[in-house]
Design a protein around this motif. Structure first.
Motif, PDB file in Angstrom:
ATOM      1  N   TRP A   1      17.654 -11.478  34.375  1.00 29.98           N
ATOM      2  CA  TRP A   1      18.051 -11.061  33.040  1.00 29.98           C
ATOM      3  C   TRP A   1      17.697  -9.601  32.834  1.00 29.98           C
ATOM      4  O   TRP A   1      16.866  -9.047  33.526  1.00 29.98           O
ATOM      5  CB  TRP A   1      17.424 -11.938  31.953  1.00 29.98           C
ATOM      6  CG  TRP A   1      15.953 -11.763  31.779  1.00 29.98           C
ATOM      7  CD1 TRP A   1      15.328 -10.896  30.927  1.00 29.98           C
ATOM      8  CD2 TRP A   1      14.906 -12.460  32.453  1.00 29.98           C
ATOM      9  NE1 TRP A   1      13.964 -11.009  31.040  1.00 29.98           N
ATOM     10  CE2 TRP A   1      13.677 -11.971  31.974  1.00 29.98           C
ATOM     11  CE3 TRP A   1      14.879 -13.456  33.424  1.00 29.98           C
ATOM     12  CZ2 TRP A   1      12.452 -12.438  32.427  1.00 29.98           C
ATOM     13  CZ3 TRP A   1      13.653 -13.912  33.872  1.00 29.98           C
ATOM     14  CH2 TRP A   1      12.465 -13.410  33.373  1.00 29.98           C
ATOM     15  N   ARG A   2      18.398  -9.014  31.881  1.00 28.33           N
ATOM     16  CA  ARG A   2      18.125  -7.618  31.512  1.00 28.33           C
ATOM     17  C   ARG A   2      17.485  -7.535  30.141  1.00 28.33           C
ATOM     18  O   ARG A   2      16.509  -6.848  29.950  1.00 28.33           O
ATOM     19  CB  ARG A   2      19.426  -6.798  31.516  1.00 28.33           C
ATOM     20  CG  ARG A   2      19.927  -6.501  32.907  1.00 28.33           C
ATOM     21  CD  ARG A   2      21.112  -5.570  32.863  1.00 28.33           C
ATOM     22  NE  ARG A   2      21.541  -5.278  34.222  1.00 28.33           N
ATOM     23  CZ  ARG A   2      22.757  -4.922  34.549  1.00 28.33           C
ATOM     24  NH1 ARG A   2      23.687  -4.790  33.623  1.00 28.33           N
ATOM     25  NH2 ARG A   2      23.057  -4.679  35.800  1.00 28.33           N
ATOM     26  N   GLU A   3      18.071  -8.194  29.184  1.00 25.01           N
ATOM     27  CA  GLU A   3      17.600  -8.136  27.794  1.00 25.01           C
ATOM     28  C   GLU A   3      17.492  -9.552  27.244  1.00 25.01           C
ATOM     29  O   GLU A   3      17.880 -10.522  27.908  1.00 25.01           O
ATOM     30  CB  GLU A   3      18.585  -7.313  26.938  1.00 25.01           C
ATOM     31  CG  GLU A   3      18.752  -5.876  27.378  1.00 25.01           C
ATOM     32  CD  GLU A   3      17.552  -5.003  27.074  1.00 25.01           C
ATOM     33  OE1 GLU A   3      16.662  -5.423  26.296  1.00 25.01           O
ATOM     34  OE2 GLU A   3      17.480  -3.886  27.618  1.00 25.01           O
ATOM     35  N   ALA A   4      17.009  -9.659  26.029  1.00 21.42           N
ATOM     36  CA  ALA A   4      16.802 -10.967  25.404  1.00 21.42           C
ATOM     37  C   ALA A   4      18.090 -11.784  25.349  1.00 21.42           C
ATOM     38  O   ALA A   4      18.052 -13.015  25.460  1.00 21.42           O
ATOM     39  CB  ALA A   4      16.238 -10.785  23.997  1.00 21.42           C
ATOM     40  N   ASN A   5      19.226 -11.116  25.217  1.00 18.98           N
ATOM     41  CA  ASN A   5      20.481 -11.856  25.131  1.00 18.98           C
ATOM     42  C   ASN A   5      20.887 -12.488  26.466  1.00 18.98           C
ATOM     43  O   ASN A   5      21.834 -13.273  26.509  1.00 18.98           O
ATOM     44  CB  ASN A   5      21.606 -10.978  24.579  1.00 18.98           C
ATOM     45  CG  ASN A   5      21.962  -9.808  25.477  1.00 18.98           C
ATOM     46  OD1 ASN A   5      21.313  -9.556  26.496  1.00 18.98           O
ATOM     47  ND2 ASN A   5      22.992  -9.072  25.088  1.00 18.98           N
TER      48      ASN A   5
ATOM     49  N   THR B   1      11.168  -4.441  34.085  1.00 15.11           N
ATOM     50  CA  THR B   1      11.191  -5.399  32.985  1.00 15.11           C
ATOM     51  C   THR B   1      12.525  -5.458  32.245  1.00 15.11           C
ATOM     52  O   THR B   1      12.792  -6.434  31.559  1.00 15.11           O
ATOM     53  CB  THR B   1      10.077  -5.092  31.971  1.00 15.11           C
ATOM     54  OG1 THR B   1      10.242  -3.754  31.489  1.00 15.11           O
ATOM     55  CG2 THR B   1       8.716  -5.250  32.617  1.00 15.11           C
ATOM     56  N   ARG B   2      13.358  -4.464  32.380  1.00 17.79           N
ATOM     57  CA  ARG B   2      14.664  -4.466  31.713  1.00 17.79           C
ATOM     58  C   ARG B   2      15.807  -4.803  32.670  1.00 17.79           C
ATOM     59  O   ARG B   2      16.969  -4.659  32.312  1.00 17.79           O
ATOM     60  CB  ARG B   2      14.932  -3.116  31.040  1.00 17.79           C
ATOM     61  CG  ARG B   2      13.942  -2.726  29.996  1.00 17.79           C
ATOM     62  CD  ARG B   2      14.109  -3.533  28.738  1.00 17.79           C
ATOM     63  NE  ARG B   2      13.046  -3.197  27.796  1.00 17.79           N
ATOM     64  CZ  ARG B   2      13.164  -3.297  26.509  1.00 17.79           C
ATOM     65  NH1 ARG B   2      14.279  -3.742  25.978  1.00 17.79           N
ATOM     66  NH2 ARG B   2      12.163  -2.987  25.736  1.00 17.79           N
ATOM     67  N   ASP B   3      15.477  -5.233  33.863  1.00 17.63           N
ATOM     68  CA  ASP B   3      16.482  -5.683  34.833  1.00 17.63           C
ATOM     69  C   ASP B   3      15.726  -6.393  35.946  1.00 17.63           C
ATOM     70  O   ASP B   3      15.507  -5.844  37.024  1.00 17.63           O
ATOM     71  CB  ASP B   3      17.283  -4.506  35.373  1.00 17.63           C
ATOM     72  CG  ASP B   3      18.483  -4.965  36.199  1.00 17.63           C
ATOM     73  OD1 ASP B   3      18.742  -6.188  36.272  1.00 17.63           O
ATOM     74  OD2 ASP B   3      19.166  -4.090  36.764  1.00 17.63           O
ATOM     75  N   VAL B   4      15.303  -7.614  35.665  1.00 13.47           N
ATOM     76  CA  VAL B   4      14.383  -8.316  36.541  1.00 13.47           C
ATOM     77  C   VAL B   4      15.064  -9.462  37.283  1.00 13.47           C
ATOM     78  O   VAL B   4      15.980 -10.086  36.769  1.00 13.47           O
ATOM     79  CB  VAL B   4      13.161  -8.839  35.732  1.00 13.47           C
ATOM     80  CG1 VAL B   4      13.552  -9.935  34.761  1.00 13.47           C
ATOM     81  CG2 VAL B   4      12.056  -9.296  36.636  1.00 13.47           C
ATOM     82  N   VAL B   5      14.605  -9.670  38.505  1.00  9.13           N
ATOM     83  CA  VAL B   5      14.992 -10.827  39.304  1.00  9.13           C
ATOM     84  C   VAL B   5      13.701 -11.518  39.716  1.00  9.13           C
ATOM     85  O   VAL B   5      12.846 -10.902  40.347  1.00  9.13           O
ATOM     86  CB  VAL B   5      15.801 -10.419  40.560  1.00  9.13           C
ATOM     87  CG1 VAL B   5      16.098 -11.650  41.419  1.00  9.13           C
ATOM     88  CG2 VAL B   5      17.072  -9.698  40.170  1.00  9.13           C
TER      89      VAL B   5
ATOM     90  N   GLY C   1      20.490 -18.999  30.008  1.00 12.57           N
ATOM     91  CA  GLY C   1      21.300 -18.971  31.229  1.00 12.57           C
ATOM     92  C   GLY C   1      20.724 -18.106  32.330  1.00 12.57           C
ATOM     93  O   GLY C   1      21.418 -17.746  33.273  1.00 12.57           O
ATOM     94  N   ARG C   2      19.443 -17.758  32.251  1.00 17.56           N
ATOM     95  CA  ARG C   2      18.852 -16.886  33.271  1.00 17.56           C
ATOM     96  C   ARG C   2      18.682 -17.574  34.605  1.00 17.56           C
ATOM     97  O   ARG C   2      18.545 -16.923  35.628  1.00 17.56           O
ATOM     98  CB  ARG C   2      17.516 -16.330  32.785  1.00 17.56           C
ATOM     99  CG  ARG C   2      16.433 -17.391  32.639  1.00 17.56           C
ATOM    100  CD  ARG C   2      15.160 -16.793  32.062  1.00 17.56           C
ATOM    101  NE  ARG C   2      14.245 -17.826  31.670  1.00 17.56           N
ATOM    102  CZ  ARG C   2      13.989 -18.160  30.408  1.00 17.56           C
ATOM    103  NH1 ARG C   2      14.582 -17.530  29.436  1.00 17.56           N
ATOM    104  NH2 ARG C   2      13.127 -19.120  30.138  1.00 17.56           N
ATOM    105  N   ASP C   3      18.679 -18.904  34.625  1.00 20.29           N
ATOM    106  CA  ASP C   3      18.560 -19.623  35.897  1.00 20.29           C
ATOM    107  C   ASP C   3      19.875 -19.542  36.660  1.00 20.29           C
ATOM    108  O   ASP C   3      20.918 -19.970  36.169  1.00 20.29           O
ATOM    109  CB  ASP C   3      18.204 -21.095  35.664  1.00 20.29           C
ATOM    110  CG  ASP C   3      16.764 -21.281  35.242  1.00 20.29           C
ATOM    111  OD1 ASP C   3      15.891 -20.645  35.853  1.00 20.29           O
ATOM    112  OD2 ASP C   3      16.523 -22.058  34.300  1.00 20.29           O
TER     113      ASP C   3
ATOM    114  N   THR D   1      18.689  -5.195  22.510  1.00 23.62           N
ATOM    115  CA  THR D   1      19.950  -5.656  23.055  1.00 23.62           C
ATOM    116  C   THR D   1      20.996  -4.597  22.758  1.00 23.62           C
ATOM    117  O   THR D   1      21.326  -4.360  21.612  1.00 23.62           O
ATOM    118  CB  THR D   1      20.362  -7.008  22.430  1.00 23.62           C
ATOM    119  OG1 THR D   1      19.320  -7.940  22.676  1.00 23.62           O
ATOM    120  CG2 THR D   1      21.652  -7.523  23.008  1.00 23.62           C
ATOM    121  N   SER D   2      21.486  -3.942  23.799  1.00 20.88           N
ATOM    122  CA  SER D   2      22.457  -2.877  23.589  1.00 20.88           C
ATOM    123  C   SER D   2      23.809  -3.186  24.221  1.00 20.88           C
ATOM    124  O   SER D   2      24.802  -2.623  23.823  1.00 20.88           O
ATOM    125  CB  SER D   2      21.915  -1.556  24.135  1.00 20.88           C
ATOM    126  OG  SER D   2      21.582  -1.699  25.496  1.00 20.88           O
TER     127      SER D   2
END
Length: 153
Positions: A134-138, A80-84, A142-144, A3-4
């Protein structure tokens, strides 16, 4: 996952998803046969009429898996770091029945016109029922962004 950056708001994620749907040309499409055999295929698309318009040959397992109309389709854009993730239903649209404006939009975006290719090419629309981004674990909470075909934001 690392998470950056702070998580994006749902509103920002929706805008990012809509921009990706407008700009991206290709996506991974996952389907399964009636027997449950999975199939993953990269296909080009155009975001039109709030659906993903795609095309492939009738002999492609993707299309064969969708012909029954009662199985979901999963479409994934990005990495995987910016998925839809888009889960939806597919509606087959035989090429002669597709409105010219839709076929023209597809051809213009992907620089290929299936109407000028083998007649076995068939269009289909993926009607989104669920959209996650989502991009990262954070951003996993709320990804829906869409459920039951309705945007949450």
């Amino acid at each position: 996952m690392t998470t950056s950056e702070p998580p994006r708001s749902r509103e920002q994620r929706k805008q990012d998803v809509l921009l990706r749907l407008e700009k991206d040309e290709d996506a991974w499409v996952a389907t399964a046969s009636a027997a449950g055999e999975p199939h993953l295929m990269p296909l080009s698309f155009v975001w039109e009429q709030s659906t993903l318009l795609m095309c492939t040959r009738r002999t492609n397992p993707t299309l064969r898996n969708l012909e029954s109309g009662d199985r979901p389709v999963q479409v994934t854009l990005g990495h995987t770091r910016d998925v839809v993730h888009i889960t939806g239903t597919a509606v087959l649209v035989p090429t002669p029945e597709l409105p010219s404006a839709s076929a023209d939009a597809f051809a213009a975006k992907v620089v290929w016109d299936p109407r000028n290719s083998d007649p076995s090419y068939t269009f289909f629309r993926v009607v989104p029922q669920r959209v996650q981004a989502w991009r990262e674990a954070n951003e996993i909470p709320g990804r829906d962004l869409m459920t039951d075909g309705a945007w949450l934001v």
